[in-house]
Scaffold this motif. Sequence first.
Motif, PDB file in Angstrom:
ATOM      1  N   GLU A 257       0.815  -1.215   0.000  1.00  7.42           N
ATOM      2  CA  GLU A 257       0.000   0.000   0.000  1.00  7.42           C
ATOM      3  C   GLU A 257       0.849   1.265   0.000  1.00  7.42           C
ATOM      4  N   GLN A 258       2.138   1.150   0.326  1.00  8.10           N
ATOM      5  CA  GLN A 258       3.014   2.313   0.321  1.00  8.10           C
ATOM      6  C   GLN A 258       3.655   2.568  -1.048  1.00  8.10           C
ATOM      7  N   ARG A 259       3.505   1.649  -1.965  1.00  8.67           N
ATOM      8  CA  ARG A 259       4.072   1.840  -3.290  1.00  8.67           C
ATOM      9  C   ARG A 259       3.147   2.705  -4.150  1.00  8.67           C
ATOM     10  N   PRO A 260       3.700   3.457  -5.087  1.00  8.45           N
ATOM     11  CA  PRO A 260       2.840   4.249  -5.974  1.00  8.45           C
ATOM     12  C   PRO A 260       2.022   3.347  -6.893  1.00  8.45           C
ATOM     13  N   THR A 261       0.857   3.818  -7.274  1.00  8.80           N
ATOM     14  CA  THR A 261       0.050   3.098  -8.249  1.00  8.80           C
ATOM     15  C   THR A 261       0.613   3.344  -9.646  1.00  8.80           C
ATOM     16  N   VAL A 262       0.132   2.556 -10.598  1.00 10.14           N
ATOM     17  CA  VAL A 262       0.584   2.747 -11.984  1.00 10.14           C
ATOM     18  C   VAL A 262       0.179   4.124 -12.490  1.00 10.14           C
ATOM     19  N   ALA A 263      -1.006   4.595 -12.109  1.00  7.08           N
ATOM     20  CA  ALA A 263      -1.440   5.933 -12.530  1.00  7.08           C
ATOM     21  C   ALA A 263      -0.513   7.007 -11.982  1.00  7.08           C
ATOM     22  N   GLU A 264      -0.086   6.853 -10.744  1.00  5.23           N
ATOM     23  CA  GLU A 264       0.854   7.824 -10.155  1.00  5.23           C
ATOM     24  C   GLU A 264       2.220   7.746 -10.828  1.00  5.23           C
ATOM     25  N   LEU A 265       2.633   6.535 -11.179  1.00  2.89           N
ATOM     26  CA  LEU A 265       3.917   6.390 -11.870  1.00  2.89           C
ATOM     27  C   LEU A 265       3.888   7.043 -13.245  1.00  2.89           C
ATOM     28  N   LEU A 266       2.734   6.961 -13.923  1.00  6.87           N
ATOM     29  CA  LEU A 266       2.628   7.566 -15.249  1.00  6.87           C
ATOM     30  C   LEU A 266       2.873   9.066 -15.186  1.00  6.87           C
ATOM     31  N   GLU A 267       2.434   9.709 -14.103  1.00  8.29           N
ATOM     32  CA  GLU A 267       2.644  11.148 -13.957  1.00  8.29           C
ATOM     33  C   GLU A 267       4.122  11.472 -13.750  1.00  8.29           C
ATOM     34  N   ARG A 268       4.894  10.505 -13.242  1.00  5.65           N
ATOM     35  CA  ARG A 268       6.305  10.756 -12.939  1.00  5.65           C
ATOM     36  C   ARG A 268       7.250  10.289 -14.048  1.00  5.65           C
ATOM     37  N   THR A 269       6.771   9.412 -14.920  1.00  5.98           N
ATOM     38  CA  THR A 269       7.659   8.853 -15.951  1.00  5.98           C
ATOM     39  C   THR A 269       7.354   9.359 -17.341  1.00  5.98           C
ATOM     40  N   GLY A 270       6.280  10.136 -17.537  1.00  5.89           N
ATOM     41  CA  GLY A 270       5.872  10.539 -18.877  1.00  5.89           C
ATOM     42  C   GLY A 270       6.982  11.258 -19.631  1.00  5.89           C
ATOM     43  N   VAL A 271       7.342  10.762 -20.804  1.00  4.98           N
ATOM     44  CA  VAL A 271       8.340  11.395 -21.665  1.00  4.98           C
ATOM     45  C   VAL A 271       7.756  11.530 -23.060  1.00  4.98           C
ATOM     46  N   ASN A 272       8.298  12.478 -23.801  1.00  3.35           N
ATOM     47  CA  ASN A 272       7.858  12.725 -25.184  1.00  3.35           C
ATOM     48  C   ASN A 272       6.358  12.992 -25.263  1.00  3.35           C
ATOM     49  N   GLU A 273       5.790  13.557 -24.186  1.00  2.14           N
ATOM     50  CA  GLU A 273       4.383  13.926 -24.226  1.00  2.14           C
ATOM     51  C   GLU A 273       4.252  15.295 -24.893  1.00  2.14           C
TER      52      GLU A 273
END
Length: 590
Positions: A257-273
């Motif tokens: 439960e302390q790990r980020p969700t995939v949706a939260e990771l997408l906000e941190r890893t987005g490239v070439n957007e």
Amino acid sequence: MERLAPDDPRSIGGYRLLGRLGAGGMGQVYLARSERGRTVAVKTIQPGLAREPHFRRRFAQEIATARRVGGEWTAPVLDADTEAATPWVATGYIAGPTLHRVVAHDHGPLPGRSLRILADGLVKALRDIHSTGLIHRDLKPSNIMITIEGPRVIDFGIARALDGITSGGLTSTGAVIGSPGFMSPEQVRGLRLGPASDVFSLGSVLAYAATGRLPFGTGDSGGHALMFRIVQEEPDLEGVPEPLRGLIADCLHKEPEQRPTVAELLERTGVNEPGGDEPRGPWLPAEVLAQLGRHAVALLDSEDPDAGERRDGALAAKTTSTAQPTSTARPAAAVHPPTQAAHAAHPPAHAAPPHAHPSAAPAYGWDFPASSAPPATPVAPAVPPPVRVRGLTTALTWMFAGLTVLLTALVLHHAAALGEIPGWDDDGIGLLGRHLADPDAAIHGAESVLGLAVSVVWLVWFRRVRRNAEAIAPGRIRYSGAASVWLWFVPLVNLALPKQIADDIYRVSHPAPRPSLALVNAWWTLLLGYFALSVVSEGNANVVGTRREPGGEAIELAENAVGALAALLALVLIRRISTHQSRWLTGVAR
């Protein structure tokens, strides 16, 4: 890729094997080409596992769920036969090395920009996987392929639907599934797994790609010691660049439960957007790009292992026929002796079906070219590429919804005329009459206009989904594309043959190995019932001369009630077929 061994089959299903890609715990993996020239990876199951009924059922379920995954960041499942003597599954072939090979053998740790794009692609792959209710459970560098366009996640052989995991997350033998160096703490403990387990594995994979070593040490001291460190100790992230280091540390929290969700990771890893400041261009170092180019050239040069034998046999036959008098007939068996000998010594485990032509030219522009060797049999007609049906599906959804509403209104109208609805006038005007002078005529008119539009759009949609079904499984549809339209208009024939086409389309499109036809059967039964009651209703109206006779009202009430149910089931059917085809053809259809 290794050459085929003497005891390897030469074809599996309709796929001609080109070589060995490797072997795993479940079986052998081959490089193969389809009848239309598409390059695929075919995985066969070990004979010992294939003999276990429980494993077969589980394998069939896994294939059915894995077919729902497939897109820009994963390898789609294209075909399978879970009932064969040796079960197999064919997936889209990813042209490139594994992340493990790139880091451990060919290049070493990836630079910062490559790591950011790798993280972004893997997070998007997990998004696609988790959106279908699956978890991968074995995300590791050897299950990640490196391509020019980005990473691709493969091998859903042990992926499970979240609601299909047994309590404790164990297999039937009590063994925890996964690779020790990349397992999550809950996976080590044998607890129930969720998407957070894949997030932990993602953190371990990224740490490995950044440093060339496992974050919890090597397994030299034994797998149990490695798994103990995963559960009890903190990861070694020395050498991981920022800001990726913080992201990896968050992914490697011991508690899910302390790990980020995939949706939260997408906000941190987005490239070439759009609007992003990440520079565009090749995402891999020059050495890795050169390796990918060599890999692509080698793949294009790969050909049917029997092609050389066929050419040698043909050349020998031509030379011999030139030396012999023209009046001397050569025995047919002597024309291709090397090929016949090879086939006699190593008969294929799964012979191609009669309609298969392994040497056929590719039908899809995105497929790799087929071997340039001359075909031994006539080339099969090219199967047209799949087409999109989303717009037609949306239109039909609204049309059938409208028909359902209109037919339900007619049911209420005739029920009111029969006095079945308290508070409504006996003549059936009631509430409808407050807005319509002649509700019966108005609703019937609207029904006729909408029904005509539905008939036209339905036939276009029906032909297109039949075309997609043929692209998914060539030869499985019993009638041609034109027949899927005109058979609806042939008296008596249209009571059965369109249903057979619908059965074929539904079976081919559905992800389950043996889907139930209950929905198709119920819809077809109601449709025939609606047509039969329409004929009876028209005949009754001609006899009594009015639709206000009690017998006529009762027949029309039944007719419209059955019609409303048929329209509702048709709506569900078209949505289901379109959804299944869209998921199956993701990454294939343009």
